[in-house]
Write a protein that holds these residues in place. Sequence first.
Motif, mmCIF file in Angstrom:
data_model
loop_
_atom_site.group_PDB
_atom_site.id
_atom_site.type_symbol
_atom_site.label_atom_id
_atom_site.label_comp_id
_atom_site.label_asym_id
_atom_site.label_seq_id
_atom_site.Cartn_x
_atom_site.Cartn_y
_atom_site.Cartn_z
ATOM 1 N N TYR A 92 -32.499 -2.750 3.890
ATOM 2 C CA TYR A 92 -33.667 -1.930 3.548
ATOM 3 C C TYR A 92 -33.241 -0.561 3.018
ATOM 4 N N ALA A 93 -32.210 0.028 3.663
ATOM 5 C CA ALA A 93 -31.729 1.339 3.226
ATOM 6 C C ALA A 93 -31.191 1.273 1.800
ATOM 7 N N VAL A 94 -30.425 0.235 1.472
ATOM 8 C CA VAL A 94 -29.898 0.052 0.122
ATOM 9 C C VAL A 94 -31.038 -0.079 -0.882
ATOM 10 N N ALA A 95 -32.133 -0.705 -0.455
ATOM 11 C CA ALA A 95 -33.298 -0.881 -1.329
ATOM 12 C C ALA A 95 -34.155 0.383 -1.400
ATOM 13 N N GLY A 96 -33.731 1.441 -0.679
ATOM 14 C CA GLY A 96 -34.467 2.702 -0.722
ATOM 15 C C GLY A 96 -35.621 2.791 0.265
ATOM 16 N N LEU A 97 -35.702 1.876 1.199
ATOM 17 C CA LEU A 97 -36.768 1.905 2.199
ATOM 18 C C LEU A 97 -36.232 2.443 3.519
ATOM 19 N N ASP A 98 -36.948 3.392 4.096
ATOM 20 C CA ASP A 98 -36.566 3.977 5.381
ATOM 21 C C ASP A 98 -37.376 3.272 6.469
ATOM 22 N N MET A 136 -29.132 -4.784 12.456
ATOM 23 C CA MET A 136 -28.499 -3.673 11.743
ATOM 24 C C MET A 136 -28.249 -4.037 10.281
ATOM 25 N N GLY A 137 -27.889 -5.289 10.029
ATOM 26 C CA GLY A 137 -27.708 -5.753 8.650
ATOM 27 C C GLY A 137 -29.006 -5.676 7.859
ATOM 28 N N ARG A 138 -30.113 -6.041 8.492
ATOM 29 C CA ARG A 138 -31.413 -5.959 7.812
ATOM 30 C C ARG A 138 -31.788 -4.505 7.548
ATOM 31 N N VAL A 139 -31.507 -3.620 8.519
ATOM 32 C CA VAL A 139 -31.797 -2.198 8.334
ATOM 33 C C VAL A 139 -30.963 -1.649 7.177
#
Length: 174
Positions: A13-19, A7-10
């Motif tokens: 990725y979300a913070v970096a703009g990647l879905d 969940m931390g990795r997800v």
Amino acid sequence: MSAALKMGRVAGYAVAGLDVKIQPILRTIGFSIFDRFFYKTGLTVEAAKERIGDHIERLDIHTPATIHALGEQTDIVASLIYDYESGIVYGAQISTNAPAAAEVITTLSHAVSSGLTVTELAFLDTYFESEINLPYSVANRLGEMGVIAEAKRAAGKAIDRNTVDGDDNLNGFQ
């Protein structure tokens, strides 16, 4: 901890703009007590019946193995939980002295999270477990047991839910 890390990795990725799309978290676990390893992935029979319905089946296999690195005989006891109407695999457990069985539970975890059927599991391309001296993957063998059980169910025959390796039940449709 595995779920928290995922969940931390997800979130990263979300913070970096990647879905990113992830598979369900199954809480695949393993632990050892003395010299015995225990692994679990997916649902238990009871949990699967609560979520899916009463058409849940559990098949068990007990097969011998030789751990080459340790030079000793041991065994593998494994269970597969699946829906006998759809064939979808929902869970698995393993008990063994063979540390290489961690690869088997990883394969079974992938089967559960991908929604594989017992037929797909039976013929899934898996790593040959030479360290534990089996001419097949235990994961494939569990899938094969499901395929045979469903053929017997369709023919109105009794289903073997517990098989000791070497039984004729694993060698085809006798």
